[in-house]
Write a protein that holds these residues in place. Structure first.
Motif, PDB file in Angstrom:
ATOM      1  N   GLY A   1      39.419  36.310  43.186  1.00  0.00           N
ATOM      2  CA  GLY A   1      40.057  35.364  42.281  1.00  0.00           C
ATOM      3  C   GLY A   1      40.721  36.057  41.109  1.00  0.00           C
ATOM      4  N   LEU A   2      40.049  37.076  40.562  1.00  0.00           N
ATOM      5  CA  LEU A   2      40.628  37.833  39.447  1.00  0.00           C
ATOM      6  C   LEU A   2      41.892  38.574  39.878  1.00  0.00           C
ATOM      7  CD1 LEU A   2      37.357  39.227  37.827  1.00  0.00           C
ATOM      8  CD2 LEU A   2      38.941  37.574  36.803  1.00  0.00           C
ATOM      9  N   VAL A   3      41.891  39.100  41.095  1.00  0.00           N
ATOM     10  CA  VAL A   3      43.091  39.775  41.600  1.00  0.00           C
ATOM     11  C   VAL A   3      44.256  38.795  41.684  1.00  0.00           C
ATOM     12  CG1 VAL A   3      44.118  40.932  43.592  1.00  0.00           C
ATOM     13  CG2 VAL A   3      41.820  41.559  42.847  1.00  0.00           C
ATOM     14  N   LEU A   4      43.990  37.591  42.149  1.00  0.00           N
ATOM     15  CA  LEU A   4      45.044  36.577  42.208  1.00  0.00           C
ATOM     16  C   LEU A   4      45.562  36.232  40.816  1.00  0.00           C
ATOM     17  CD1 LEU A   4      43.582  34.194  44.929  1.00  0.00           C
ATOM     18  CD2 LEU A   4      45.558  35.679  45.150  1.00  0.00           C
ATOM     19  N   PHE A   5      44.661  36.187  39.847  1.00  0.00           N
ATOM     20  CA  PHE A   5      45.075  35.880  38.479  1.00  0.00           C
ATOM     21  C   PHE A   5      45.970  36.972  37.885  1.00  0.00           C
ATOM     22  CE2 PHE A   5      41.120  33.058  37.801  1.00  0.00           C
ATOM     23  CZ  PHE A   5      41.833  31.940  38.197  1.00  0.00           C
ATOM     24  N   LEU A   6      45.920  38.184  38.436  1.00  0.00           N
ATOM     25  CA  LEU A   6      46.784  39.256  37.931  1.00  0.00           C
ATOM     26  C   LEU A   6      48.256  38.985  38.213  1.00  0.00           C
ATOM     27  CD1 LEU A   6      44.740  42.465  38.857  1.00  0.00           C
ATOM     28  CD2 LEU A   6      45.148  41.544  36.568  1.00  0.00           C
ATOM     29  N   ASP A   7      48.544  38.063  39.091  1.00  0.00           N
ATOM     30  CA  ASP A   7      49.929  37.690  39.384  1.00  0.00           C
ATOM     31  C   ASP A   7      50.316  36.385  38.708  1.00  0.00           C
ATOM     32  OD1 ASP A   7      50.392  39.909  41.025  1.00  0.00           O
ATOM     33  OD2 ASP A   7      49.494  38.909  42.754  1.00  0.00           O
ATOM     34  N   HIS A   8      49.460  35.881  37.827  1.00  0.00           N
ATOM     35  CA  HIS A   8      49.718  34.592  37.187  1.00  0.00           C
ATOM     36  C   HIS A   8      50.867  34.708  36.188  1.00  0.00           C
ATOM     37  CE1 HIS A   8      48.776  30.628  35.514  1.00  0.00           C
ATOM     38  NE2 HIS A   8      47.947  30.471  36.528  1.00  0.00           N
ATOM     39  N   GLN A   9      51.618  33.624  36.034  1.00  0.00           N
ATOM     40  CA  GLN A   9      52.760  33.634  35.120  1.00  0.00           C
ATOM     41  C   GLN A   9      52.359  33.384  33.669  1.00  0.00           C
ATOM     42  OE1 GLN A   9      55.890  34.534  36.102  1.00  0.00           O
ATOM     43  NE2 GLN A   9      54.733  35.009  37.973  1.00  0.00           N
ATOM     44  N   ASN A  10      51.185  32.816  33.461  1.00  0.00           N
ATOM     45  CA  ASN A  10      50.711  32.542  32.104  1.00  0.00           C
ATOM     46  C   ASN A  10      50.156  33.839  31.499  1.00  0.00           C
ATOM     47  OD1 ASN A  10      49.110  31.809  29.826  1.00  0.00           O
ATOM     48  ND2 ASN A  10      48.886  29.739  30.635  1.00  0.00           N
ATOM     49  N   THR A  11      50.753  34.298  30.405  1.00  0.00           N
ATOM     50  CA  THR A  11      50.324  35.574  29.812  1.00  0.00           C
ATOM     51  C   THR A  11      48.905  35.503  29.243  1.00  0.00           C
ATOM     52  OG1 THR A  11      51.422  34.953  27.734  1.00  0.00           O
ATOM     53  CG2 THR A  11      52.668  36.313  29.294  1.00  0.00           C
ATOM     54  N   ASP A  12      48.462  34.322  28.821  1.00  0.00           N
ATOM     55  CA  ASP A  12      47.079  34.182  28.341  1.00  0.00           C
ATOM     56  C   ASP A  12      46.097  34.414  29.483  1.00  0.00           C
ATOM     57  OD1 ASP A  12      47.899  33.615  25.758  1.00  0.00           O
ATOM     58  OD2 ASP A  12      47.939  31.447  26.091  1.00  0.00           O
TER      59      ASP A  12
ATOM     60  N   MET B   1      44.106  44.853  44.264  1.00  0.00           N
ATOM     61  CA  MET B   1      43.753  45.186  42.881  1.00  0.00           C
ATOM     62  C   MET B   1      44.688  46.242  42.288  1.00  0.00           C
ATOM     63  SD  MET B   1      41.683  44.861  40.229  1.00  0.00           S
ATOM     64  CE  MET B   1      40.098  44.163  40.778  1.00  0.00           C
ATOM     65  N   MET B   2      44.785  47.395  42.926  1.00  0.00           N
ATOM     66  CA  MET B   2      45.551  48.499  42.342  1.00  0.00           C
ATOM     67  C   MET B   2      47.050  48.196  42.332  1.00  0.00           C
ATOM     68  SD  MET B   2      42.977  50.207  41.544  1.00  0.00           S
ATOM     69  CE  MET B   2      43.792  51.595  40.784  1.00  0.00           C
ATOM     70  N   VAL B   3      47.529  47.549  43.388  1.00  0.00           N
ATOM     71  CA  VAL B   3      48.952  47.201  43.446  1.00  0.00           C
ATOM     72  C   VAL B   3      49.315  46.233  42.325  1.00  0.00           C
ATOM     73  CG1 VAL B   3      50.730  46.046  44.814  1.00  0.00           C
ATOM     74  CG2 VAL B   3      49.139  47.631  45.916  1.00  0.00           C
ATOM     75  N   SER B   4      48.445  45.242  42.094  1.00  0.00           N
ATOM     76  CA  SER B   4      48.714  44.258  41.042  1.00  0.00           C
ATOM     77  C   SER B   4      48.701  44.909  39.665  1.00  0.00           C
ATOM     78  CB  SER B   4      47.681  43.131  41.099  1.00  0.00           C
ATOM     79  OG  SER B   4      47.800  42.390  42.302  1.00  0.00           O
ATOM     80  N   LEU B   5      47.773  45.845  39.444  1.00  0.00           N
ATOM     81  CA  LEU B   5      47.734  46.551  38.156  1.00  0.00           C
ATOM     82  C   LEU B   5      48.992  47.400  37.964  1.00  0.00           C
ATOM     83  CD1 LEU B   5      43.983  47.658  38.053  1.00  0.00           C
ATOM     84  CD2 LEU B   5      45.080  45.975  36.557  1.00  0.00           C
ATOM     85  N   GLU B   6      49.419  48.076  39.033  1.00  0.00           N
ATOM     86  CA  GLU B   6      50.636  48.886  38.941  1.00  0.00           C
ATOM     87  C   GLU B   6      51.848  48.016  38.622  1.00  0.00           C
ATOM     88  OE1 GLU B   6      50.739  50.788  42.719  1.00  0.00           O
ATOM     89  OE2 GLU B   6      49.225  52.278  42.219  1.00  0.00           O
ATOM     90  N   ASN B   7      51.910  46.834  39.245  1.00  0.00           N
ATOM     91  CA  ASN B   7      53.030  45.927  38.981  1.00  0.00           C
ATOM     92  C   ASN B   7      53.037  45.450  37.530  1.00  0.00           C
ATOM     93  OD1 ASN B   7      53.914  46.132  41.619  1.00  0.00           O
ATOM     94  ND2 ASN B   7      52.854  44.284  42.308  1.00  0.00           N
TER      95      ASN B   7
END
Length: 271
Positions: free
Chosen positions: A33-44, A72-78
């Motif tokens: 779920g946290l990984v999915l939230f890394l792609d969220h549009q809401n900056t908060d 995880m790592m791909v989302s952080l890199e993005n």
């Protein structure tokens, strides 16, 4: 109303307490779920998610699991290279990425460390355990039938969580160890369109279906979604005894939030 920001904010508050970090990472739903939230549009939501991951990464045994979590790592890199984000978000994403990619430091295991018991979390009794049961559900052919099955299982007192594998008509259910498996079959049979058999492995390691007697079983019902427990074992026949303690400060509030969050994440992500 439960939304992404409220879920990740509460999860961040739990992760800020060191005794909670192990089970949050080991839980089969929180980390995806946290990984999915890394792609969220809401900056908060992004910032709170990164704060949560930062807390979780402070426990070094969590790092391999977090690093190997799909996406995880791909989302952080993005996030690190994404345009239009604040310096705080970009810097925190870089910090979490660096923590996950830093060389591992071996932690010596001492007899005292081996003997130390982990406190219990998300349940009311420190002596209660959980087990995982896999069911083959006849009639599980569509989302309508899945909804019926969800409603039936949520009413059973002692059911902790469940996931569906629609292609194989299976449902893996985490339940308290003192709950008879027949209670699940009875609740499912009460839908009048579904029936359940337990999936177990025989001595040869082959999966077989075991009929469950659904008649004459007294099913204790819940008034709301049951308490949520972490899971360590995937086997249908092995018990789960790892968990972490609910702190006194969150004794009254965490249970109700976790119940709501479990429903929110299940309906949103269907992990």
């Amino acid at each position: 109303m439960m939304d992404a920001l409220s879920v990740v904010t509460q999860l961040r508050d739990l992760a800020s307490e060191p005794q909670n970090r192990d089970v949050i990472v080991q839980d089969q739903g929180c980390l995806p779920g946290l990984v999915l939230f890394l792609d969220h549009q809401n900056t908060d939501v992004l910032f709170a998610t990164l704060q949560t991951l930062r807390y979780l990464a402070e426990l070094s045994p969590n790092i391999p699991t977090m690093k190997n979590e799909l996406g995880m790592m791909v989302s952080l890199e993005n996030l690190i290279v994404r345009q239009g984000l604040s310096v705080d978000i970009t810097s925190l994403a870089q910090e979490v990425y660096d923590m996950l990619t830093a060389p591992a430091i071996p932690i010596p295991r001492t007899p005292e460390r081996e003997r130390r018991k982990k406190p219990q979390f998300f349940i009311n009794s420190s002596q209660k355990k959980a087990k995982s049961v896999t069911l083959h559900i006849k009639g599980l052919d569509s989302t309508d039938q899945r909804s019926l099955c969800e409603e039936a299982l949520l009413k059973v007192r002692g059911v902790i969580s469940f996931t569906f594998q629609m292609a194989t008509k299976r449902c893996t259910v985490r339940i308290r160890s003192d709950l008879p498996t027949e209670s699940l079959a009875s609740a499912i049979a009460a839908t009048q369109v579904l029936s359940a058999q337990q999936v177990v492995k025989n001595e040869a390691g082959e999966e077989v279906l075991v009929p469950l007697d659904a008649s004459g079983v007294d099913v204790q019902k819940n008034a709301a979604i049951p308490d949520y427990l972490p899971e360590e074992e995937e086997s249908p026949e092995k018990e789960v005894d790892r968990a972490i303690s609910r702190t006194t400060a969150k004794e009254d509030s965490s249970g109700s939030w976790l119940n709501a969050a479990a429903g929110f994440l299940t309906k949103t992500f269907y992990w």
